[in-house]
Design a protein around this motif. Sequence first.
Motif, PDB file in Angstrom:
ATOM      1  N   LYS A 115       2.004  62.735  18.539  1.00  0.00           N
ATOM      2  CA  LYS A 115       2.489  62.602  20.125  1.00  0.00           C
ATOM      3  C   LYS A 115       2.855  61.048  20.352  1.00  0.00           C
ATOM      4  CE  LYS A 115       1.183  66.867  20.226  1.00  0.00           C
ATOM      5  NZ  LYS A 115       2.109  68.157  20.214  1.00  0.00           N
ATOM      6  N   ILE A 116       3.247  60.774  19.558  1.00  0.00           N
ATOM      7  CA  ILE A 116       3.886  59.114  19.818  1.00  0.00           C
ATOM      8  C   ILE A 116       5.326  59.455  19.914  1.00  0.00           C
ATOM      9  CG2 ILE A 116       1.750  58.048  18.925  1.00  0.00           C
ATOM     10  CD1 ILE A 116       3.376  57.947  16.215  1.00  0.00           C
ATOM     11  N   VAL A 117       5.868  58.444  20.739  1.00  0.00           N
ATOM     12  CA  VAL A 117       7.852  58.098  20.292  1.00  0.00           C
ATOM     13  C   VAL A 117       7.548  57.110  19.223  1.00  0.00           C
ATOM     14  CG1 VAL A 117       9.580  57.815  21.510  1.00  0.00           C
ATOM     15  CG2 VAL A 117       7.612  59.076  22.622  1.00  0.00           C
ATOM     16  N   LEU A 118       8.909  57.504  18.479  1.00  0.00           N
ATOM     17  CA  LEU A 118       9.175  56.437  17.172  1.00  0.00           C
ATOM     18  C   LEU A 118      10.260  56.035  17.875  1.00  0.00           C
ATOM     19  CD1 LEU A 118       7.580  57.171  13.920  1.00  0.00           C
ATOM     20  CD2 LEU A 118       7.267  55.293  16.249  1.00  0.00           C
ATOM     21  N   GLU A 119      10.888  54.761  17.266  1.00  0.00           N
ATOM     22  CA  GLU A 119      12.545  54.539  17.342  1.00  0.00           C
ATOM     23  C   GLU A 119      12.588  54.877  15.782  1.00  0.00           C
ATOM     24  OE1 GLU A 119      13.888  50.305  17.453  1.00  0.00           O
ATOM     25  OE2 GLU A 119      11.887  50.178  18.326  1.00  0.00           O
ATOM     26  N   PRO A 120      14.212  54.667  15.080  1.00  0.00           N
ATOM     27  CA  PRO A 120      14.899  55.421  13.799  1.00  0.00           C
ATOM     28  C   PRO A 120      14.263  54.015  12.811  1.00  0.00           C
ATOM     29  CG  PRO A 120      16.451  55.816  15.485  1.00  0.00           C
ATOM     30  CD  PRO A 120      15.768  55.236  16.192  1.00  0.00           C
ATOM     31  N   GLY A 121      14.258  52.849  13.409  1.00  0.00           N
ATOM     32  CA  GLY A 121      13.917  51.483  12.457  1.00  0.00           C
ATOM     33  C   GLY A 121      12.673  51.727  12.340  1.00  0.00           C
ATOM     34  N   GLY A 122      11.585  52.290  13.470  1.00  0.00           N
ATOM     35  CA  GLY A 122      10.613  52.504  12.888  1.00  0.00           C
ATOM     36  C   GLY A 122       9.538  53.649  12.851  1.00  0.00           C
ATOM     37  N   ALA A 123      10.506  54.472  12.131  1.00  0.00           N
ATOM     38  CA  ALA A 123       9.806  56.137  11.406  1.00  0.00           C
ATOM     39  C   ALA A 123      10.506  55.885   9.747  1.00  0.00           C
ATOM     40  CB  ALA A 123      11.102  56.820  12.428  1.00  0.00           C
ATOM     41  N   VAL A 124      11.071  54.909   9.714  1.00  0.00           N
ATOM     42  CA  VAL A 124      11.821  55.128   8.490  1.00  0.00           C
ATOM     43  C   VAL A 124      10.320  54.678   7.481  1.00  0.00           C
ATOM     44  CG1 VAL A 124      14.156  53.608   8.258  1.00  0.00           C
ATOM     45  CG2 VAL A 124      12.558  52.162   8.521  1.00  0.00           C
ATOM     46  N   SER A 125       9.103  54.884   7.419  1.00  0.00           N
ATOM     47  CA  SER A 125       8.506  54.705   6.943  1.00  0.00           C
ATOM     48  C   SER A 125       7.638  56.110   6.759  1.00  0.00           C
ATOM     49  CB  SER A 125       7.026  53.484   7.225  1.00  0.00           C
ATOM     50  OG  SER A 125       6.622  53.380   8.388  1.00  0.00           O
ATOM     51  N   LEU A 126       7.405  56.146   7.747  1.00  0.00           N
ATOM     52  CA  LEU A 126       6.805  57.766   7.832  1.00  0.00           C
ATOM     53  C   LEU A 126       8.085  58.847   7.018  1.00  0.00           C
ATOM     54  CD1 LEU A 126       4.741  60.379   8.844  1.00  0.00           C
ATOM     55  CD2 LEU A 126       6.331  60.514  10.953  1.00  0.00           C
ATOM     56  N   ALA A 127       9.457  58.649   7.933  1.00  0.00           N
ATOM     57  CA  ALA A 127      10.290  59.264   6.139  1.00  0.00           C
ATOM     58  C   ALA A 127      10.031  58.943   5.292  1.00  0.00           C
ATOM     59  CB  ALA A 127      11.776  58.836   7.041  1.00  0.00           C
ATOM     60  N   SER A 128       9.726  57.712   4.994  1.00  0.00           N
ATOM     61  CA  SER A 128       9.665  57.442   2.966  1.00  0.00           C
ATOM     62  C   SER A 128       8.486  58.772   2.685  1.00  0.00           C
ATOM     63  CB  SER A 128       9.147  56.185   2.608  1.00  0.00           C
ATOM     64  OG  SER A 128      10.281  55.401   3.225  1.00  0.00           O
ATOM     65  N   ALA A 129       7.180  58.932   3.530  1.00  0.00           N
ATOM     66  CA  ALA A 129       6.042  59.420   2.968  1.00  0.00           C
ATOM     67  C   ALA A 129       6.661  60.001   2.692  1.00  0.00           C
ATOM     68  CB  ALA A 129       5.015  59.007   4.588  1.00  0.00           C
ATOM     69  N   LEU A 130       6.822  61.345   4.228  1.00  0.00           N
ATOM     70  CA  LEU A 130       7.287  62.428   3.851  1.00  0.00           C
ATOM     71  C   LEU A 130       8.966  63.097   2.800  1.00  0.00           C
ATOM     72  CD1 LEU A 130       7.503  62.965   8.073  1.00  0.00           C
ATOM     73  CD2 LEU A 130       5.417  63.788   6.285  1.00  0.00           C
ATOM     74  N   PHE A 131       9.547  61.669   2.858  1.00  0.00           N
ATOM     75  CA  PHE A 131      10.226  62.941   1.881  1.00  0.00           C
ATOM     76  C   PHE A 131      10.754  61.667   0.792  1.00  0.00           C
ATOM     77  CE2 PHE A 131      11.587  63.316   6.077  1.00  0.00           C
ATOM     78  CZ  PHE A 131      11.401  64.383   7.228  1.00  0.00           C
ATOM     79  N   ARG A 132       9.898  61.223   0.563  1.00  0.00           N
ATOM     80  CA  ARG A 132      10.180  59.935  -1.124  1.00  0.00           C
ATOM     81  C   ARG A 132       8.673  60.208  -1.311  1.00  0.00           C
ATOM     82  NH1 ARG A 132      14.587  60.927  -0.159  1.00  0.00           N
ATOM     83  NH2 ARG A 132      16.090  59.631   0.679  1.00  0.00           N
ATOM     84  N   ARG A 133       8.180  61.471  -1.333  1.00  0.00           N
ATOM     85  CA  ARG A 133       6.611  61.776  -1.873  1.00  0.00           C
ATOM     86  C   ARG A 133       6.534  61.324  -3.419  1.00  0.00           C
ATOM     87  NH1 ARG A 133       5.634  68.369  -0.333  1.00  0.00           N
ATOM     88  NH2 ARG A 133       3.914  68.316  -1.826  1.00  0.00           N
ATOM     89  N   ASP A 134       7.933  62.192  -3.905  1.00  0.00           N
ATOM     90  CA  ASP A 134       7.514  61.806  -5.954  1.00  0.00           C
ATOM     91  C   ASP A 134       7.874  60.622  -6.104  1.00  0.00           C
ATOM     92  OD1 ASP A 134       6.930  64.326  -5.865  1.00  0.00           O
ATOM     93  OD2 ASP A 134       9.761  64.732  -6.764  1.00  0.00           O
ATOM     94  N   GLU A 135       7.779  59.272  -4.742  1.00  0.00           N
ATOM     95  CA  GLU A 135       7.939  57.986  -5.170  1.00  0.00           C
ATOM     96  C   GLU A 135       6.529  57.129  -5.624  1.00  0.00           C
ATOM     97  OE1 GLU A 135      12.132  56.166  -4.017  1.00  0.00           O
ATOM     98  OE2 GLU A 135      12.721  57.864  -4.471  1.00  0.00           O
ATOM     99  N   ILE A 136       5.823  57.919  -4.792  1.00  0.00           N
ATOM    100  CA  ILE A 136       4.698  57.164  -4.222  1.00  0.00           C
ATOM    101  C   ILE A 136       3.674  58.031  -5.062  1.00  0.00           C
ATOM    102  CG2 ILE A 136       2.686  57.432  -2.081  1.00  0.00           C
ATOM    103  CD1 ILE A 136       5.882  58.364  -0.338  1.00  0.00           C
ATOM    104  N   GLU A 137       2.721  56.609  -5.215  1.00  0.00           N
ATOM    105  CA  GLU A 137       1.336  57.555  -6.330  1.00  0.00           C
ATOM    106  C   GLU A 137      -0.146  57.733  -5.148  1.00  0.00           C
ATOM    107  OE1 GLU A 137       1.378  53.928  -8.374  1.00  0.00           O
ATOM    108  OE2 GLU A 137       3.342  54.247  -9.718  1.00  0.00           O
ATOM    109  N   GLY A 138      -1.420  58.078  -6.057  1.00  0.00           N
ATOM    110  CA  GLY A 138      -2.271  59.080  -5.010  1.00  0.00           C
ATOM    111  C   GLY A 138      -2.509  59.474  -4.070  1.00  0.00           C
TER     112      GLY A 138
END
Length: 324
Positions: free
Chosen positions: A276-299
């Motif tokens: 329930k939060i509003v993000l702008e595109p540039g403010g969402a790339v971190s969440l996009a990385s978590a969701l769509f680059r999961r194989d490049e993240i550890e832990g």
Amino acid sequence: MSTLDMIEAAAVRLNGHVRETPLLTSPFLDELAGRRVLVKPECLQHTGSFKFRGAWSAISALGDADRQRGVIAYSSGNHAQGVAFAATQHGISSVIVMPSDAPQLKINNTRALGGEVVLYDRANESREEIGETLAAQRGLTLIRPYDEPQVIAGQGTTGLEIARQAADMGVDQADVLVCCGGGGLTSGIALALESHAPGLRARPCEPEGFDDVKRSLATGQIQNNNAASGNICDAILTPQPGDITFPILRRLCGPGLSVTEDEAMRAMAQAFLRLKIVLEPGGAVSLASALFRRDEIEGDSVIVVASGGNADPEVFGKAQEFLT
């Protein structure tokens, strides 16, 4: 050079003036990411982004004479709003140099927050040259958006909060994904984590095609972008990492991550639906990385700094189409 001492001193000056943003969770995001996701919504900060932290830090650190002469900044929008509001709160004037193609919401907000807006053509003019010329002509103090020690110190207070909040939630090992332009927020967070949460590793996140920090970290040398605009993630489009920020990024950060425009928009939609939060595109790339680059993240856990929420209504509406 920014230091941990500067960050901790900035935290004292910012106390009572900035919002301590929480760490939000959603089982739905956990499922998409394949691990526990903790989201720090700096979109809820004053002026809609983390930039208010650095602006208040820099202005509050000025001597009385310099402060009273007023300040000047250049920005595509979020630093602009942060400096304008922080200056107004200090009772001083501000001049903000902004690209004419910046989102109209950000231009309007900067004026409403008390800034005198000077527009320029980012394809043919240099904001640095305009800013330095106006600063000299009017006797103003220039507050750069990321390559400024006191700005970095202010942004680093985000890292102090993350360290404390993650410990309270039992997370002592995780990648901390940070939306990254010139590197002020990422380097400030990295400096804070180095001492207060050494098991947390900052990682810069950028849009594909404007991933100068990712490429710079991979090569060990500063790389630049071929274009100054042309991506929906306007808040984090910078020519290259800063001269001050890059050595910090190189020493403390993990590899960079990059996402597509569509992935950033999908992350905006998920942030609205699940948190329930509003993000702008540039403010969402971190969440996009978590969701769509999961194989490049550890832990087992990942911490996401959602850096800003100043989205034009039409862009936000378009992002919601990615829910279907």
